[in-house]
Design a protein around this motif. Structure first.
Motif, PDB file in Angstrom:
ATOM      1  N   UNK A   1       0.828  -1.209   0.000  1.00 52.12           N
ATOM      2  CA  UNK A   1       0.000   0.000   0.000  1.00 52.12           C
ATOM      3  C   UNK A   1       0.866   1.263   0.000  1.00 52.12           C
ATOM      4  N   UNK A   2       1.988   1.206   0.722  1.00 47.31           N
ATOM      5  CA  UNK A   2       2.880   2.384   0.794  1.00 47.31           C
ATOM      6  C   UNK A   2       3.823   2.471  -0.397  1.00 47.31           C
ATOM      7  N   UNK A   3       3.715   1.515  -1.326  1.00 48.98           N
ATOM      8  CA  UNK A   3       4.600   1.473  -2.507  1.00 48.98           C
ATOM      9  C   UNK A   3       6.072   1.444  -2.100  1.00 48.98           C
ATOM     10  N   UNK A   4       6.343   0.570  -1.132  1.00 47.51           N
ATOM     11  CA  UNK A   4       7.710   0.327  -0.638  1.00 47.51           C
ATOM     12  C   UNK A   4       8.308   1.493   0.137  1.00 47.51           C
ATOM     13  N   UNK A   5       7.471   2.454   0.555  1.00 50.32           N
ATOM     14  CA  UNK A   5       7.990   3.459   1.483  1.00 50.32           C
ATOM     15  C   UNK A   5       8.265   2.809   2.835  1.00 50.32           C
ATOM     16  N   UNK A   6       7.445   1.813   3.162  1.00 48.38           N
ATOM     17  CA  UNK A   6       7.747   0.933   4.290  1.00 48.38           C
ATOM     18  C   UNK A   6       8.403  -0.301   3.702  1.00 48.38           C
ATOM     19  N   UNK A   7       9.638  -0.551   4.063  1.00 46.36           N
ATOM     20  CA  UNK A   7      10.416  -1.604   3.428  1.00 46.36           C
ATOM     21  C   UNK A   7      10.297  -2.931   4.175  1.00 46.36           C
ATOM     22  N   UNK A   8      10.712  -3.976   3.507  1.00 43.52           N
ATOM     23  CA  UNK A   8      10.697  -5.298   4.134  1.00 43.52           C
ATOM     24  C   UNK A   8      11.656  -5.355   5.324  1.00 43.52           C
ATOM     25  N   UNK A   9      12.752  -4.586   5.274  1.00 43.34           N
ATOM     26  CA  UNK A   9      13.672  -4.530   6.409  1.00 43.34           C
ATOM     27  C   UNK A   9      12.981  -3.939   7.643  1.00 43.34           C
ATOM     28  N   UNK A  10      12.164  -2.917   7.410  1.00 44.29           N
ATOM     29  CA  UNK A  10      11.448  -2.277   8.521  1.00 44.29           C
ATOM     30  C   UNK A  10      10.408  -3.221   9.128  1.00 44.29           C
ATOM     31  N   UNK A  11       9.653  -3.926   8.291  1.00 47.43           N
ATOM     32  CA  UNK A  11       8.643  -4.824   8.859  1.00 47.43           C
ATOM     33  C   UNK A  11       9.301  -6.024   9.540  1.00 47.43           C
ATOM     34  N   UNK A  12      10.480  -6.415   9.070  1.00 47.05           N
ATOM     35  CA  UNK A  12      11.202  -7.511   9.734  1.00 47.05           C
ATOM     36  C   UNK A  12      11.571  -7.107  11.160  1.00 47.05           C
ATOM     37  N   UNK A  13      12.049  -5.870  11.321  1.00 50.00           N
ATOM     38  CA  UNK A  13      12.403  -5.377  12.664  1.00 50.00           C
ATOM     39  C   UNK A  13      11.176  -5.274  13.563  1.00 50.00           C
ATOM     40  N   UNK A  14      10.092  -4.753  13.005  1.00 52.60           N
ATOM     41  CA  UNK A  14       8.871  -4.564  13.789  1.00 52.60           C
ATOM     42  C   UNK A  14       8.298  -5.910  14.237  1.00 52.60           C
ATOM     43  N   UNK A  15       8.216  -6.865  13.310  1.00 54.19           N
ATOM     44  CA  UNK A  15       7.656  -8.177  13.651  1.00 54.19           C
ATOM     45  C   UNK A  15       8.563  -8.929  14.617  1.00 54.19           C
ATOM     46  N   UNK A  16       9.869  -8.848  14.413  1.00 53.28           N
ATOM     47  CA  UNK A  16      10.812  -9.504  15.321  1.00 53.28           C
ATOM     48  C   UNK A  16      10.631  -8.987  16.744  1.00 53.28           C
ATOM     49  N   UNK A  17      10.491  -7.670  16.891  1.00 57.00           N
ATOM     50  CA  UNK A  17      10.302  -7.090  18.212  1.00 57.00           C
ATOM     51  C   UNK A  17       9.010  -7.547  18.860  1.00 57.00           C
ATOM     52  N   UNK A  18       7.933  -7.620  18.074  1.00 57.47           N
ATOM     53  CA  UNK A  18       6.641  -8.057  18.609  1.00 57.47           C
ATOM     54  C   UNK A  18       6.709  -9.492  19.108  1.00 57.47           C
ATOM     55  N   UNK A  19       7.353 -10.377  18.345  1.00 57.34           N
ATOM     56  CA  UNK A  19       7.461 -11.786  18.747  1.00 57.34           C
ATOM     57  C   UNK A  19       8.368 -11.937  19.964  1.00 57.34           C
ATOM     58  N   UNK A  20       9.484 -11.248  19.953  1.00 60.05           N
ATOM     59  CA  UNK A  20      10.463 -11.324  21.042  1.00 60.05           C
ATOM     60  C   UNK A  20       9.872 -10.807  22.352  1.00 60.05           C
ATOM     61  N   UNK A  21       9.317  -9.618  22.311  1.00 56.01           N
ATOM     62  CA  UNK A  21       8.809  -8.983  23.530  1.00 56.01           C
ATOM     63  C   UNK A  21       7.464  -9.575  23.945  1.00 56.01           C
ATOM     64  N   UNK A  22       6.554  -9.737  22.983  1.00 60.59           N
ATOM     65  CA  UNK A  22       5.236 -10.271  23.306  1.00 60.59           C
ATOM     66  C   UNK A  22       5.296 -11.671  23.888  1.00 60.59           C
ATOM     67  N   UNK A  23       6.115 -12.540  23.299  1.00 60.02           N
ATOM     68  CA  UNK A  23       6.226 -13.921  23.781  1.00 60.02           C
ATOM     69  C   UNK A  23       6.825 -13.971  25.175  1.00 60.02           C
ATOM     70  N   UNK A  24       7.880 -13.216  25.397  1.00 63.40           N
ATOM     71  CA  UNK A  24       8.532 -13.223  26.698  1.00 63.40           C
ATOM     72  C   UNK A  24       7.602 -12.780  27.814  1.00 63.40           C
ATOM     73  N   UNK A  25       6.890 -11.680  27.605  1.00 66.55           N
ATOM     74  CA  UNK A  25       5.990 -11.183  28.642  1.00 66.55           C
ATOM     75  C   UNK A  25       4.758 -12.077  28.788  1.00 66.55           C
ATOM     76  N   UNK A  26       4.319 -12.698  27.697  1.00 68.48           N
ATOM     77  CA  UNK A  26       3.180 -13.624  27.799  1.00 68.48           C
ATOM     78  C   UNK A  26       3.479 -14.746  28.792  1.00 68.48           C
ATOM     79  N   UNK A  27       4.673 -15.310  28.700  1.00 72.83           N
ATOM     80  CA  UNK A  27       4.995 -16.437  29.573  1.00 72.83           C
ATOM     81  C   UNK A  27       5.246 -15.997  31.015  1.00 72.83           C
TER      82      UNK A  27
END
Length: 264
Positions: A96-122
């Protein structure tokens, strides 16, 4: 050192209060810590806060961290479905952003969500389980014991660097001291409730917590070095940010659950 000790005592006492209160209070505190930790993570990685991709990261983090298993009637998405949906939505943003949001950026965002969300969930899930307060205290105490033992043993006897390219001040002697103190702490819990924790299992658990916890510390040291920062935040004077304080927790809690080292 004085400021570090004062902050540690005050923050530790407050955290213990919420832990003993349990239920809504503890869950709310952990979710708040997850949100602050994710803020520190995105800021550290130069991710703007007012942005759709970052908002998706916050929502994913909190959704993963929330104890949905306590509310089966709400029919929440599974962990796998949540991760996939978050990935899909973030990929959609790149289109939708026509690559203004890059795959590198979403990789960082998703990695942080999994890392932090999983740790605090447990951290929440442990308290909600059978004999939850006992196991939660054991994990927290062993992590703190490992950190404290490693610090003071390293200062007194440390000579051989443990991993100088990642964390120059950590030593082999300090790491071994941390392991020893963690095992002693676990044995104390075994003595208190031998029916819940056999002494042989306590030694193995104390060892695992110390080793994995120190790895969690090194993981954060590694990415802070990449970003050329000392601390992820300043919310805890003398300790840095939430991520600085919770680095070992975020790895230890999922580890002991996923490998079934404590009762589910």
């Amino acid at each position: 050192m004085k400021q570090r000790i004062i902050t540690g005592v005050v923050a530790g006492a407050g955290f213990l209060l919420f832990l003993v209160l349990g239920g809504f209070y503890y869950t709310a505190l952990i979710l708040l810590l997850a949100a602050v930790a994710y803020f520190e993570y995105t800021r550290m990685n130069g991710q703007p806060q007012i942005r759709l991709i970052t908002l998706l990261g916050y929502l994913s983090t909190l959704y993963i961290a929330f104890p949905w298993e306590e509310y089966p009637e709400w029919k929440a998405l599974s962990y796998e479905s949540t991760a996939w949906l978050a990935l899909f939505l973030m990929f959609a943003v790149t289109v939708i952003s026509k690559n203004k949001v890059t795959i590198d950026q979403i990789a960082l965002v998703l990695l942080g969500a999994l890392y932090i969300g999983t740790g605090f969930h447990y951290m929440i899930a442990t308290l909600l389980g059978t004999n939850g307060l006992y196991w939660t205290l054991l994990l927290f105490v062993c992590v703190v014991a490992s950190d404290t033992g490693a610090y003071f043993t390293g200062r007194a006897f440390g000579k051989r660097p443990l991993w100088p390219t990642i964390s120059p001040k950590k030593t082999v002697e300090g790491a071994l001291g941390g392991i020893a103190v963690s095992i002693v702490a676990a044995l104390c819990f075994s003595l208190y409730a031998p029916s819940l924790l056999f002494w042989g299992s306590a030694i193995g658990l104390g060892l695992a917590i110390a080793v994995v916890g120190q790895m969690g510390d090194l993981i954060q040291s590694a990415y802070k070095r990449i970003r050329n920062i000392k601390d992820t935040g300043a919310i805890l004077p003398g300790h840095g940010g939430v991520l600085d304080r919770c680095d070992s927790w975020l790895i230890v809690f999922p580890f002991v659950h996923l490998l079934s080292l404590i009762p589910q």
